[in-house]
Design an enzyme around this catalytic site. Structure first.
Site, PDB file in Angstrom:
ATOM      1  N   SER A 230     -10.733   3.200   0.364  1.00  0.00           N
ATOM      2  CA  SER A 230      -9.789   2.376   1.112  1.00  0.00           C
ATOM      3  C   SER A 230      -8.451   2.345   0.373  1.00  0.00           C
ATOM      4  O   SER A 230      -7.832   3.389   0.190  1.00  0.00           O
ATOM      5  CB  SER A 230     -10.374   0.979   1.330  1.00  0.00           C
ATOM      6  OG  SER A 230      -9.676   0.290   2.321  1.00  0.00           O
TER       7      SER A 230
ATOM      8  N   HIS B  40     -15.883   2.205   8.161  1.00  0.00           N
ATOM      9  CA  HIS B  40     -15.163   2.067   6.897  1.00  0.00           C
ATOM     10  C   HIS B  40     -16.100   1.949   5.701  1.00  0.00           C
ATOM     11  O   HIS B  40     -15.672   2.139   4.568  1.00  0.00           O
ATOM     12  CB  HIS B  40     -14.245   0.839   6.970  1.00  0.00           C
ATOM     13  CG  HIS B  40     -13.185   0.814   5.928  1.00  0.00           C
ATOM     14  ND1 HIS B  40     -12.254   1.827   5.778  1.00  0.00           N
ATOM     15  CD2 HIS B  40     -12.905  -0.085   4.949  1.00  0.00           C
ATOM     16  CE1 HIS B  40     -11.440   1.534   4.781  1.00  0.00           C
ATOM     17  NE2 HIS B  40     -11.821   0.389   4.252  1.00  0.00           N
TER      18      HIS B  40
ATOM     19  N   ASP C 215     -14.253   5.051  11.705  1.00  0.00           N
ATOM     20  CA  ASP C 215     -13.546   4.076  10.884  1.00  0.00           C
ATOM     21  C   ASP C 215     -12.364   3.534  11.679  1.00  0.00           C
ATOM     22  O   ASP C 215     -11.378   4.235  11.905  1.00  0.00           O
ATOM     23  CB  ASP C 215     -13.057   4.730   9.587  1.00  0.00           C
ATOM     24  CG  ASP C 215     -12.525   3.716   8.583  1.00  0.00           C
ATOM     25  OD1 ASP C 215     -12.233   2.577   8.995  1.00  0.00           O
ATOM     26  OD2 ASP C 215     -12.392   4.068   7.406  1.00  0.00           O
TER      27      ASP C 215
ATOM     28  N   TYR D  16      -9.313   0.372  -7.796  1.00  0.00           N
ATOM     29  CA  TYR D  16      -8.877  -0.162  -6.496  1.00  0.00           C
ATOM     30  C   TYR D  16      -7.398  -0.550  -6.553  1.00  0.00           C
ATOM     31  O   TYR D  16      -6.553   0.094  -5.985  1.00  0.00           O
ATOM     32  CB  TYR D  16      -9.754  -1.345  -6.081  1.00  0.00           C
ATOM     33  CG  TYR D  16      -9.486  -1.787  -4.658  1.00  0.00           C
ATOM     34  CD1 TYR D  16     -10.033  -1.085  -3.596  1.00  0.00           C
ATOM     35  CD2 TYR D  16      -8.672  -2.885  -4.386  1.00  0.00           C
ATOM     36  CE1 TYR D  16      -9.771  -1.467  -2.280  1.00  0.00           C
ATOM     37  CE2 TYR D  16      -8.418  -3.273  -3.077  1.00  0.00           C
ATOM     38  CZ  TYR D  16      -8.960  -2.561  -2.032  1.00  0.00           C
ATOM     39  OH  TYR D  16      -8.692  -2.941  -0.739  1.00  0.00           O
TER      40      TYR D  16
END
Length: 707
Positions: free
Chosen positions: A558, A677, A642, A478
């Protein structure tokens, strides 16, 4: 007129694409037309040929989505072990899952899924031996599972509940109020609520936040100014009182809570995802003013609890790893803040329950929990079931027993009951998962990144694997927004491990594992550190025999989707497979969609300076796909609803890759319809998506059959 429309659609997504042979399969991509849009930044012109894909409401974009999905699913349907993989995942997924309980009023509530239900159901029971009853069943909200339960908030006495629902995965919510005793509706349903909790004021009403509804697309138009409202029960939403925000105090993010004694309204206001102003209002005094307690955005500060007119604040003001301070509202200047739990070398997060403070520290990305009283006196370090992630340790002040959850990559999440006075923990719920933890190993290593920084990574695999470089490996990351990746069990990962796979999670800079300094080390002009950390993680695994480039897959969602997109364009040879999911991939325009402008603390924007524009453009995935380069086998994943990271990011990136890929590695885009999302996706959608990611990865690593 109809024929002209069809002609335009065919022109924009015609099927006369380049044919390529991949693993014996003939692929023919849709030909995505290129427009003539050119933007100018700081004197430099930048083409944006796929700008038309930003229009999520157009017939052309919808037809493009259908054409791309057809190619993708035609490809996936030919993978011979895809069905077996789905059977494996469905089997291990099919166990009773019970969430950590919480008490409201006379009831104990908990979420439970009997195994393959599309959504977990909220149950309750009265007392220890009470009969379980269904309280809210999200599976009844829609026939196809596309409507989910997003949030549940009870009034202080537990007699009323407000719950919010998400339709099609959207961040826009509806809020419904019920009488908790008989579940009878109370008042009208609130609509157009976004990025909001519910803060009850007694049983009279509650505070919530939202934006003005966009005039254009609900899914992509900029939503810039958040507003805090008060809704009095049984009145029309149109009469709700504006409390904070709007033209008087414009802020992108506004949230509210009430202190446990219901005396103070707490308001947090921010313009980015890091740093906030902090306000309070004394509700015990009629027409009292809203008073500012923190008047800048240079720190993250929140109210943990209060003792009369003394606040306990968790803050990283002059404490990069956070501390707990007490503030006398009669003398609230920051020089008068006094430490209750001082900063340490480990990142602190505070919760309360049973009249105590619980300090959950991150030590090299795993939990250490210490119990304190309200003066800061240490009571005990809590003995956890193992090395992993502990969550919970929260509850009402009057409770003598509270609950916490524990898991790691090879330990399914279990719930424990904790006696706040004796410090004794007892197992409350242990799931019956078809996974033998004793067959697997999960260990932490530290590797060296490009600039010499030591980065931790947890590697999980079946015991006894051969370190011959041929183990299919997912490197998941991430690296942003101060978010920490801590060990947790996943049935999806369990199936990957069962098939001989390695699962590796590096704790990249940009995250919060080592506090604000670690976050700062991976944002704005330091963002390349994150990608270098990720590349170095893959190299470590390859150099130590866990895998090799031909058996490495990069995965993230993301901001993690940006991570994968940037890494594969910076170093196309580092991995065989790339799986960027719901990614931020157009770094020149991300801030123009929905709430994207709030991410500028981490990214910066092209408007900041020419230097920032140059830096963003140099790694923006959409702008760094080059002709003549062999990129990894790529499956971009997104949802057509999204409205946080709009799907246009993924649409553009996939189009660039399909147009410029210089080898037979496939480039697909898998677009989930009626999905957002990620939050609230049904079990069926989650299983299918996971199966497709794993099948695509294994097939392109040359795996012909499952173990």
């Amino acid at each position: 007129m109809i024929n002209k429309k069809i002609g335009l659609i065919l022109m924009m997504i015609g099927m006369a694409g380049t044919a390529t042979t991949v693993c014996g399969q003939q692929l023919k991509y849709p030909t995505t037309s290129k427009g003539s849009v050119v933007d100018e930044f700081w004197g430099e012109k930048v083409a944006d040929p796929y700008r038309w894909l930003e229009d999520d409401r157009s017939a052309e974009t919808k037809s493009w989505v259908q054409a791309e999905n057809k190619v993708t699913f035609d490809y996936l349907n030919t993978i011979p072990f895809r069905t077996k993989l789905k059977e494996q995942l469905t089997e291990i997924w099919n166990y009773e899952k019970i969430g950590t309980p919480f008490k409201e009023g006379a009831y104990t509530y908990f979420f439970k899924n009997n195994g393959l239900q599309q959504h977990s159901v909220l149950y309750r029971k009265q007392g220890e031996n009470g009969v379980e009853e269904v309280f809210l069943d999200p599976n009844t909200f829609s026939k196809d599972g596309s409507t989910s339960l997003a949030d549940v908030s009870f009034s202080k006495d537990g007699s009323l509940v407000a719950y919010s629902i998400s339709e099609g995965g959207s961040d826009w919510r509806k809020v419904i109020v019920l009488n908790a005793k008989d579940k009878a509706p109370v008042g009208e349903t609130l609509v157009d609520v976004k990025f909001s909790g519910i803060a009850w004021k007694g049983n009279d009403g509650f505070y919530y936040s939202s934006y003005d509804k966009p005039k254009g697309s609900e899914l992509s138009e900029k939503t810039d100014q958040h507003k805090l409202y008060y809704h009095k029960l049984k009145t029309a939403q149109s009469t709700d009182q504006l409390i904070f925000g709007g033209s008087a105090t414009p802020r992108r993010y506004v949230g509210a809570s009430l202190t446990d004694d219901q005396r103070y309204l707490i308001i947090s206001a921010a313009n980015t995802t890091t740093g906030n102003e902090l306000y309070y209002q004394d509700l015990s005094k009629p027409n009292s003013k809203i008073i500012c307690l923190q008047d800048h955005f240079d720190a993250n500060t929140g109210v943990v609890d209060n003792i009369g007119d003394t606040f306990l604040l968790e803050t990283n003001y002059k404490a990069a790893n956070n501390r707990l301070v007490k503030v006398d509202l009669k003398n609230p200047a920051k020089e008068n803040w006094k430490d209750v739990i001082p900063e340490t070398e480990n990142v602190l997060s505070i919760s309360t329950g049973g009249g105590y403070l619980f300090a959950n520290y991150l030590k090299d990305a795993v939990s250490v929990v210490i119990q304190y009283d309200y003066t800061g006196k240490k009571i005990r370090q809590i003995e956890l079931p193992g090395v992993g992630t502990a969550s919970g340790f929260s509850g009402k002040k009057k409770e003598k027993e509270i609950y916490f959850g524990f898991s790691n990559y090879i330990t399914p999440s279990s719930s424990y009951k904790f006696d706040v006075n004796s410090g004794q923990s007892t197992l409350y719920i242990k799931p019956n998962v078809k996974f033998d933890s004793d067959q697997y190993e999960s260990k932490q290593v530290f590797y060296t990144s490009k600039d010499g920084t030591k980065v931790p990574m947890i590697i999980t695999y079946k015991k006894g694997i051969a370190l011959n470089g041929k183990n299919p490996t997912i490197v998941y990351g991430y690296g942003g927004f101060n978010i920490s990746l801590t060990p947790s069990f996943s049935t999806s990962v369990a199936v990957w491990l069962a098939n001989g796979g390695v699962y590796a999670v590096p704790n990249l800079r940009g995250g919060g594992e080592y506090g604000q300094k670690w976050h700062d080390g991976g944002r704005q002009f330091n963002k390349l550190n994150v990608f270098n950390d990720f590349i170095a993680a893959a190299h470590y695994l390859q150099e130590n025999g866990y895998t090799s480039p031909e058996y490495t897959a990069l995965s993230g969602g993301s901001n993690g989707g940006l991570l994968v997109g940037a890494t594969m364009t910076i170093d196309p040879k580092v991995a065989k497979v790339a799986l960027p999911e719901v990614g931020v991939l157009d770094m020149l325009r991300y801030h123009t969609f929905t709430a994207g402008a709030g991410w500028s603390y981490d990214y910066g924007t092209v408007a900041d300076s020419k230097e920032m524009f140059d830096y963003l453009k140099a790694y923006s995935p959409v702008h760094n796909v080059k002709a003549g380069v062999c990129y990894p086998a790529t499956m971009v994943l997104t949802g057509d609803h999204d409205d946080r990271v709009v799907p246009a990011h993924s649409y553009k990136f996939a189009s660039e890759l399909q147009a410029k890929q210089a080898c037979d590695n496939p480039v697909l885009i898998r677009i989930e319809t009626k999905a957002g999302h990620g939050a609230g996706r049904s079990t069926e959608v989650l299983i299918n998506s996971t199966v497709d990611k794993y099948a695509f990865a294994l097939w392109n690593m040359g795996v012909k059959e499952l173990k």
